[in-house]
Each structure stands twice: as C-alpha cells, then as structure tokens.
Scaffold this motif. Structure first.
Motif, short mmCIF file in Angstrom:
data_model
loop_
_atom_site.label_atom_id
_atom_site.label_comp_id
_atom_site.label_asym_id
_atom_site.label_seq_id
_atom_site.Cartn_x
_atom_site.Cartn_y
_atom_site.Cartn_z
N ASP A 159 47.06 146.71 124.17
CA ASP A 159 47.26 145.65 123.46
C ASP A 159 47.86 145.93 122.11
O ASP A 159 48.88 145.22 121.75
N TRP A 160 47.46 146.96 121.36
CA TRP A 160 48.22 147.36 120.19
C TRP A 160 49.68 147.67 120.53
O TRP A 160 50.33 147.41 119.48
N LEU A 161 49.88 148.43 121.52
CA LEU A 161 51.27 148.86 122.08
C LEU A 161 52.05 147.52 122.26
O LEU A 161 53.29 147.42 121.50
N ASN A 162 51.67 146.57 122.80
CA ASN A 162 52.40 145.38 123.16
C ASN A 162 52.14 144.53 121.88
O ASN A 162 53.50 143.76 121.65
N PRO B 229 59.22 161.64 127.32
CA PRO B 229 58.86 160.57 128.28
C PRO B 229 57.73 159.86 127.56
O PRO B 229 56.56 160.76 127.39
N ARG B 230 57.53 158.53 127.14
CA ARG B 230 56.37 158.08 126.46
C ARG B 230 55.07 158.49 126.91
O ARG B 230 54.29 158.91 126.47
N PHE B 231 54.99 157.91 128.19
CA PHE B 231 53.65 158.00 128.78
C PHE B 231 54.11 157.49 130.33
O PHE B 231 54.99 156.86 130.49
N THR C 233 54.61 164.05 125.12
CA THR C 233 54.10 162.87 125.76
C THR C 233 52.75 162.53 125.46
O THR C 233 52.10 162.96 124.60
N HIS C 234 52.00 161.55 126.14
CA HIS C 234 50.73 161.03 125.81
C HIS C 234 49.77 161.28 127.14
O HIS C 234 50.19 161.05 128.11
N LEU C 235 48.68 161.70 126.96
CA LEU C 235 47.47 161.74 128.06
C LEU C 235 46.36 161.14 127.96
O LEU C 235 45.50 161.62 126.82
N THR D 11 48.82 163.41 112.97
CA THR D 11 48.20 162.18 112.38
C THR D 11 48.32 161.16 113.44
O THR D 11 47.62 160.28 113.29
N ASP D 12 49.47 161.19 114.28
CA ASP D 12 49.81 160.06 115.27
C ASP D 12 50.03 158.67 114.14
O ASP D 12 49.60 157.70 114.85
N ILE D 13 50.59 158.66 113.35
CA ILE D 13 51.24 157.71 112.77
C ILE D 13 51.99 156.97 113.59
O ILE D 13 52.57 157.48 114.53
N1 GUN Z 1 50.74 156.07 124.12
C1 GUN Z 1 51.91 155.79 124.43
N2 GUN Z 1 52.78 155.18 123.29
C2 GUN Z 1 51.98 155.38 122.43
C3 GUN Z 1 51.89 155.36 120.88
O1 GUN Z 1 52.97 154.93 120.25
N3 GUN Z 1 50.77 155.63 120.21
C4 GUN Z 1 49.61 155.96 120.82
N4 GUN Z 1 48.49 156.31 120.02
N5 GUN Z 1 49.52 156.21 121.96
C5 GUN Z 1 50.43 155.72 123.09
#
Ligand code: GUN
Ligand code: ZN
Length: 433
Positions: A93-96, A201-203, A229-231, A319-321
């Motif tokens: 939800d935060w992403l969208n 690749p974002r995820f 990327t994210h996992l 940090t993952d800002i």
């Molecule tokens: N997973 C995919 N994109 C993102 C992002 O921008 N932030 C975080 N925390 N997780 C993600």
C-alpha cells in the motif's frame, strides 16, 4: 598538488571486531592526523610524526573530535526524498499510495536534477560519502544523480529502476526500454570518475519474466556492474510473488533463475527467508542489506543478523530512505541495535562503526578505495562530535572508554554529530545544493 592535514582523534578499522574488546581490529590514535592530497589519503598516523614530514601544509585542527572514514549507505531510494515519513501503511500500500506517485515526477529532468542536489547534500550532511541508490524508472533520474555526484566528486553507485508491471503507467518501462536505457547508462557512467552502475530490477512483483531475462542479460554482459533489488521484506509481497512466479521454488529462486544472484548482488531487506534461500545466498556470496528504520516503520519484521552471519553471509546495513526514516547511519545503527535486542542478538559499538564504514565497503568489494583511513584510499572522512547536543555532552561526562563514547554516538547521534564531511578531500557539510 594540494595538501591538507587533518588533526583529530583518528579511528580506522583493519577488520571486523570479533568482540566489544577486540582492540586489534582497529587503530585509534588520540592525537592523530590524515594527510589529504589530490582527493586521496597520502598518509595517516600520529600527528607529531605527520606534521614533521608535512612542513608548511595547512592544518585543520578538529580536536577533540573523531576522524573516521565516510559512512557508506548501501540501500537508498533517491526519488523518495519527499515521501519520507508518509503515514500508516505496510509495504505494498505504501508503494502504491506514496512511492510510485512521487517517483513519477522524476521523468522531468529539471525536477530530477534539483532533487539530486538536495539528496547529495543530505547524504554528506549526515556523514554519508558513498551511496548505492535506486533511481526511478526514468533514465533522466539516473542521469541527474550521476551528474550531480560527479560534479561533487562523490562516489555513487546507482541504477535506473527496471519495472514493467503492477504499477501506474507513468512509472513503467518495458523489457526492451529498460534494457536499452540501462545499457546506455552503463556506457555513459559506469567507471566514469567515482561512478558505478547497479542493474536495478525493483523486485519480482514489478518485473515480468521477460524483463528479468533482460536484467539477466545485462548482468552477464556487464559482470563489473552491481545488481540491486528487494527480497522477502513483507509477507503479502512474498505471497504475491508466489502467485506471479508459480514455478519458482521460493522468492529468491525468481532472481536465481534469471542469473541475478552473485557476489555483486545486494538484496534489500531479506527478512523472511526460507532455509533453502539462506543456503543459496551463502553459496552465491550475495549480500542481504539490513534496513532497520524502514523495517520498523513499515512493520516489515526483524532482520536475523546473527542467523545469517552464522551461515557465513556478509550483510550490509542501510537507511532505505524513504521507507527508512533517517538519512543518518548513526540513527540506522541505533534502530539496528534495538531490532537485534528484540531477538536477543547484539550490536556492540565497535562492530557498529566497522559496519557503516569498512563493513559496507567490504560488501561492495571496495575496501581498497573507501571505508578506511588507509594511505592510498580516497579521502572520504567524517568528523564526529560525541558531545554534539546537551544530552550527549552530559552523557560524555561519564564515558570512560572509546567503546562507551562510540556507543553513545551510535544511540544518540545524528547529523548534529557530524562536524564536517570530506568528500575526496573537500569539505561538504552544509554546502547547499
Ligand atoms: N520493494 C520494492 N520497492 C521498494 C521500495 O521502494 N521500498 C521498499 N522499502 N521496499 C520496496
Ligand atoms: Zn528499498
């Protein structure tokens, strides 16, 4: 040739401290000095020794402050600078709701360049001299960040995000355009000055199999580049990934299948891992990245630092800002300490300061260039004030060892504790974008 001598209490790490009292892991010189020459560290050691051989060189006296290598942030999102602290939701939800709309603005080159200036200034104001950054999906955003960092001679590892589904059209690319744009950015920027490229690749959720195949092609054509990327950050994310990739053994297998897992792969979050995934990460030499302020903010979960270490995995801390809530690597350590406390694990101060300097440099394979104060490395140096605030000053009255002082900095410090940040030998704290 321009020489500057910094004088202060010098701290640099030779390897990871094995315990809170492991004094062999670092050098600490109460009256220390760093000779900076043409963006590099020409020498470091005791001030009386260096000043003798550096006769006539201007001295900047930072005593009683600490001199330490510039901090390294190995996971941060450049186009999220204006959505830090956006209220109330978990990852998807935060992403969208916040992230994709903010990132859509970075198709505008002017906006991207203005924000890149603010972003780089924020980093250095907080003591960070190297970042590994996600840009938006627009080529313009990566161009803006690389150009800004280049103007400041700041080490920057970044990439245009590849994402072709499950997001609004204005942040989507296609498998082909993501390949072409990444390829062009690699040609323009990778290895130019202090810039490196990260294939991004974002995820799994926002990339089709066709796009991940393109990302894999880029990775095999450019083994010198990083992959980020994210996992396994969030349970809903993992479940959705399973629906999108029904043949994958697990989340990590999606990336493995497309040749995206190796020593230069950075896996943001990596919280909810299966036994098989942990084994595969260990075998590949890839690096999970612990993002404590983000993991707490989004309620994602607790990173199992000790569990991964026990398997020989080397993780970064970042940090993952903008899901992370502070640019400060000190505040990141503070929250990281608490995340580990909740799991009966610990993060002592020596390891903490090792982690945000040489440790993160090791994750990036860059200890020959950054992360220490060794002669021959780049002159990225942070000056730390352990008594930066009244509360810190009061605490310092009762600090009787280096470890105690560092621990107070780790728990109470933020950008106010950063007296100065030298980027390739140039003071950058407080320099406006
Ligand atoms: N997973 C995919 N994109 C993102 C992002 O921008 N932030 C975080 N925390 N997780 C993600
Ligand atoms: Zn992230």
């Amino acid at each position: 040739m321009t020489d500057t001598l910094l004088r202060g209490r010098l701290l640099t790490f030779h390897r990871e401290p094995l315990g809170a009292e492991d004094t062999e892991a670092y050098s600490f010189i109460e009256d220390g000095a760093i000779l900076m020459r043409d963006g590099l560290i020409a020498a470091q050691g005791a001030y009386p020794d260096l000043s003798e051989s550096a006769d006539g060189v201007p001295v900047t006296d930072h005593r009683p402050h600490l001199l330490i290598a510039g901090f390294i942030d190995p996971h941060i999102h450049f186009p999220q600078v204006q959505i830090v602290a956006s209220w109330g939701r978990q990852l998807l939800d935060w992403l969208n709701g916040y992230t994709f709309p903010a990132e859509a603005e970075y198709c505008n080159a002017q906006h991207a360049r203005a924000m890149a200036g603010r972003f780089c200034s924020l980093l250095t104001d907080h003591g960070t001299t190297t970042a590994v950054a996600f840009c938006s999906s627009h080529k313009t955003s990566a161009e803006a960040l690389f150009a800004e960092a280049s103007d400041r001679n700041m080490r920057m590892i970044a990439g245009k995000t590849m994402m072709d589904r499950n997001a609004p059209d204005n942040v989507l690319d296609t498998p082909q355009t993501s390949y072409d744009d990444s390829k062009a950015l690699i040609a323009a920027w990778h290895g130019k000055g202090r810039a490196s490229y990260a294939i991004t690749p974002r995820f799994a959720i926002t990339s089709s199999p066709e796009q991940l195949e393109m990302a894999g092609s880029l990775a095999s054509e450019h083994p010198e580049c990083y992959i980020q990327t994210h996992l396994s950050e969030n349970h809903d994310e993992i479940a959705f990934t399973g629906e999108l990739y029904p043949d994958a053994r697990d989340y990590l297998d999606v990336y493995e299948t497309y040749g995206l897992l190796g020593r230069r792969t950075l896996l943001g979050h990596a919280i909810h891992l299966t036994e098989r995934e942990i084994g595969a990460i260990a075998q590949s030499g890839a690096h999970p990245v612990f993002c404590p302020t983000s993991n707490l903010f989004l309620g994602s979960g607790l990173f199992d630092d000790a569990g991964l270490r026990a398997r020989g995995i080397t993780s970064g801390i970042a940090t993952d800002i903008g899901a992370g809530t502070s640019y400060s690597m000190l505040q990141t350590l503070n929250e990281g300490y608490k995340v580990l406390q909740l799991q009966d694990q610990s993060l002592h101060a020596l390891r903490a300061f090792y982690w945000i300097t040489r440790g993160n440099a090791d994750v990036l394979g860059l200890t020959d260039k950054i992360g220490t104060l060794d002669a021959g490395t780049e002159a990225d140096v942070v000056v730390l004030d352990s008594a930066a605030t009244p509360a810190m000053a009061l605490r310092m009255e009762k600090a009787h060892s280096l470890s105690e002082e560092l621990f107070a900095l780790q728990m109470m410090g933020d950008d106010r504790a950063i007296v100065q940040t030298y980027v390739a030998g140039v003071p950058r704290k407080g320099v406006e974008a």
